[in-house]
Motif scaffolding. Structure first.
Motif, PDB file in Angstrom:
ATOM      1  N   ARG A   1       0.860  -1.182   0.000  1.00 35.86           N
ATOM      2  CA  ARG A   1       0.000   0.000   0.000  1.00 35.86           C
ATOM      3  C   ARG A   1       0.897   1.232   0.000  1.00 35.86           C
ATOM      4  N   ILE A   2       0.785   2.042  -1.052  1.00 37.78           N
ATOM      5  CA  ILE A   2       1.582   3.263  -1.156  1.00 37.78           C
ATOM      6  C   ILE A   2       0.818   4.398  -0.494  1.00 37.78           C
ATOM      7  N   ASP A   3       1.409   4.995   0.525  1.00 34.63           N
ATOM      8  CA  ASP A   3       0.768   6.107   1.221  1.00 34.63           C
ATOM      9  C   ASP A   3       1.323   7.459   0.793  1.00 34.63           C
ATOM     10  N   ALA A   4       2.544   7.493   0.300  1.00 36.30           N
ATOM     11  CA  ALA A   4       3.144   8.753  -0.149  1.00 36.30           C
ATOM     12  C   ALA A   4       4.145   8.459  -1.250  1.00 36.30           C
ATOM     13  N   PHE A   5       4.087   9.249  -2.312  1.00 36.91           N
ATOM     14  CA  PHE A   5       5.063   9.158  -3.396  1.00 36.91           C
ATOM     15  C   PHE A   5       5.002  10.479  -4.158  1.00 36.91           C
ATOM     16  N   GLY A   6       5.577  11.507  -3.552  1.00 36.69           N
ATOM     17  CA  GLY A   6       5.494  12.820  -4.164  1.00 36.69           C
ATOM     18  C   GLY A   6       6.443  13.797  -3.505  1.00 36.69           C
ATOM     19  N   VAL A   7       6.444  14.990  -4.055  1.00 41.52           N
ATOM     20  CA  VAL A   7       7.267  16.077  -3.531  1.00 41.52           C
ATOM     21  C   VAL A   7       6.376  16.996  -2.704  1.00 41.52           C
ATOM     22  N   GLU A   8       6.866  17.377  -1.541  1.00 45.16           N
ATOM     23  CA  GLU A   8       6.116  18.272  -0.664  1.00 45.16           C
ATOM     24  C   GLU A   8       6.871  19.573  -0.493  1.00 45.16           C
ATOM     25  N   GLN A   9       6.156  20.679  -0.609  1.00 46.72           N
ATOM     26  CA  GLN A   9       6.757  21.985  -0.381  1.00 46.72           C
ATOM     27  C   GLN A   9       6.642  22.328   1.102  1.00 46.72           C
ATOM     28  N   GLN A  10       7.767  22.698   1.701  1.00 45.78           N
ATOM     29  CA  GLN A  10       7.798  22.997   3.121  1.00 45.78           C
ATOM     30  C   GLN A  10       7.455  24.470   3.380  1.00 45.78           C
ATOM     31  N   ALA A  11       7.298  24.798   4.665  1.00 44.12           N
ATOM     32  CA  ALA A  11       6.932  26.162   5.041  1.00 44.12           C
ATOM     33  C   ALA A  11       7.965  27.181   4.579  1.00 44.12           C
ATOM     34  N   ASP A  12       9.227  26.773   4.517  1.00 41.70           N
ATOM     35  CA  ASP A  12      10.278  27.687   4.070  1.00 41.70           C
ATOM     36  C   ASP A  12      10.450  27.675   2.549  1.00 41.70           C
ATOM     37  N   ARG A  13       9.501  27.027   1.838  1.00 40.60           N
ATOM     38  CA  ARG A  13       9.453  26.935   0.373  1.00 40.60           C
ATOM     39  C   ARG A  13      10.527  25.997  -0.194  1.00 40.60           C
ATOM     40  N   SER A  14      11.174  25.242   0.666  1.00 42.08           N
ATOM     41  CA  SER A  14      12.058  24.177   0.187  1.00 42.08           C
ATOM     42  C   SER A  14      11.208  22.958  -0.178  1.00 42.08           C
ATOM     43  N   PHE A  15      11.846  21.961  -0.802  1.00 37.85           N
ATOM     44  CA  PHE A  15      11.129  20.778  -1.263  1.00 37.85           C
ATOM     45  C   PHE A  15      11.742  19.518  -0.661  1.00 37.85           C
ATOM     46  N   VAL A  16      10.878  18.531  -0.380  1.00 34.65           N
ATOM     47  CA  VAL A  16      11.339  17.212   0.032  1.00 34.65           C
ATOM     48  C   VAL A  16      10.585  16.159  -0.768  1.00 34.65           C
ATOM     49  N   ALA A  17      11.247  15.058  -1.067  1.00 28.08           N
ATOM     50  CA  ALA A  17      10.598  13.905  -1.688  1.00 28.08           C
ATOM     51  C   ALA A  17      10.241  12.917  -0.588  1.00 28.08           C
ATOM     52  N   ARG A  18       8.972  12.549  -0.523  1.00 28.80           N
ATOM     53  CA  ARG A  18       8.526  11.618   0.513  1.00 28.80           C
ATOM     54  C   ARG A  18       8.018  10.334  -0.134  1.00 28.80           C
ATOM     55  N   VAL A  19       8.536   9.211   0.344  1.00 33.79           N
ATOM     56  CA  VAL A  19       8.081   7.895  -0.100  1.00 33.79           C
ATOM     57  C   VAL A  19       7.710   7.095   1.143  1.00 33.79           C
ATOM     58  N   SER A  20       6.503   6.567   1.140  1.00 39.24           N
ATOM     59  CA  SER A  20       6.047   5.753   2.266  1.00 39.24           C
ATOM     60  C   SER A  20       5.165   4.637   1.742  1.00 39.24           C
ATOM     61  N   PHE A  21       5.487   3.401   2.106  1.00 35.94           N
ATOM     62  CA  PHE A  21       4.638   2.274   1.712  1.00 35.94           C
ATOM     63  C   PHE A  21       4.631   1.226   2.806  1.00 35.94           C
ATOM     64  N   GLU A  22       3.538   0.481   2.854  1.00 39.34           N
ATOM     65  CA  GLU A  22       3.383  -0.597   3.833  1.00 39.34           C
ATOM     66  C   GLU A  22       3.374  -1.924   3.098  1.00 39.34           C
ATOM     67  N   LEU A  23       4.201  -2.862   3.548  1.00 36.70           N
ATOM     68  CA  LEU A  23       4.285  -4.186   2.952  1.00 36.70           C
ATOM     69  C   LEU A  23       3.632  -5.214   3.875  1.00 36.70           C
ATOM     70  N   THR A  24       2.885  -6.134   3.269  1.00 34.14           N
ATOM     71  CA  THR A  24       2.283  -7.246   4.005  1.00 34.14           C
ATOM     72  C   THR A  24       2.574  -8.527   3.238  1.00 34.14           C
ATOM     73  N   VAL A  25       3.089  -9.534   3.939  1.00 37.43           N
ATOM     74  CA  VAL A  25       3.354 -10.838   3.336  1.00 37.43           C
ATOM     75  C   VAL A  25       2.312 -11.823   3.842  1.00 37.43           C
ATOM     76  N   LEU A  26       1.624 -12.482   2.899  1.00 38.01           N
ATOM     77  CA  LEU A  26       0.626 -13.502   3.230  1.00 38.01           C
ATOM     78  C   LEU A  26       1.121 -14.875   2.800  1.00 38.01           C
ATOM     79  N   ARG A  27       0.824 -15.896   3.586  1.00 38.08           N
ATOM     80  CA  ARG A  27       1.011 -17.270   3.127  1.00 38.08           C
ATOM     81  C   ARG A  27      -0.173 -17.618   2.247  1.00 38.08           C
TER      82      ARG A  27
END
Length: 202
Positions: free
Chosen positions: A126-152
């Motif tokens: 499940r991808i929760d974040a995959f983008g660039v975010e502009q910060q309060a000081d107008r700088s930029f960060v790339a954020r990647v966040s995903f959750e992995l689940t392994v099923l038998r």
């Protein structure tokens, strides 16, 4: 990471003339197309006969497209007009996961749905974040966040669930800079995520 030039056209039906013309003009503009690369991980473990099915990740609608997302604040998002990913973000991450796990040489088979033998385990993402975010000081960060689940596979028992997240500074809002930042983000996350997955499949 590879870069190609492509030209896209779009057939628009049922739109007012001026709106359709504007969409066609935007779609016909050349766009830089970026492909993120798989990540190799070092391994001393012996190869097992286990098989793994990697399903296409799920993601919010704003992420589940082939555009580079820029989030200017908590309530608004936009996309770079002159650049795109070579595939939708979920399909691109699915391919990267498959290729990266396969390159480890630790399991018998890893592939997408509809290919290969009956799996021993299934990887859900499940991808929760995959983008660039502009910060309060107008700088930029790339954020990647995903959750992995392994099923038998045989009984759908959850063998583990884990979230992986990273944030990296981005020097500017240019497409090449952004794409390289996402490549670095994957190079930081996958060496953590893949051993976790393999430990539950073996």
């Amino acid at each position: 990471m590879t870069l190609t030039r492509r030209t896209f056209t779009l057939a628009v039906l049922g739109l007012p003339g001026c709106t359709a013309l504007g969409v066609l003009n935007d779609a016909a503009m050349p766009q830089d197309t970026y492909v993120l690369q798989p990540v190799s991980i070092a391994s001393q473990a012996r190869r097992s006969s286990q098989t793994l099915l990697v399903l296409e990740p799920t993601a919010p609608a704003a992420i589940a497209i082939d555009r580079m997302l820029i989030q200017q604040d908590a309530l608004s998002v936009t996309y770079l007009s002159d650049a795109r990913w070579a595939d939708t973000v979920p399909k691109m991450l699915q391919t990267i996961l498959i290729q990266s796990i396969a390159s480890s040489g630790q399991i018998g088979f890893v592939g997408a749905q509809g290919a290969g033998p009956v799996p021993d385990a299934v990887l859900l993402t499940r991808i929760d974040a995959f983008g660039v975010e502009q910060q309060a000081d107008r700088s930029f960060v790339a954020r990647v966040s995903f959750e992995l689940t392994v099923l038998r596979d045989r009984d759908q028992q959850v063998l583990g669930t884990q979230r992986f997240t990273t944030t990296l500074p981005v020097a500017d809002d240019q497409a090449d800079t952004i794409a390289r930042s996402f490549q670095r983000a994957l190079e930081a996350l996958l060496p953590q995520a893949l051993p976790w997955v393999l430990a539950r499949v073996r």
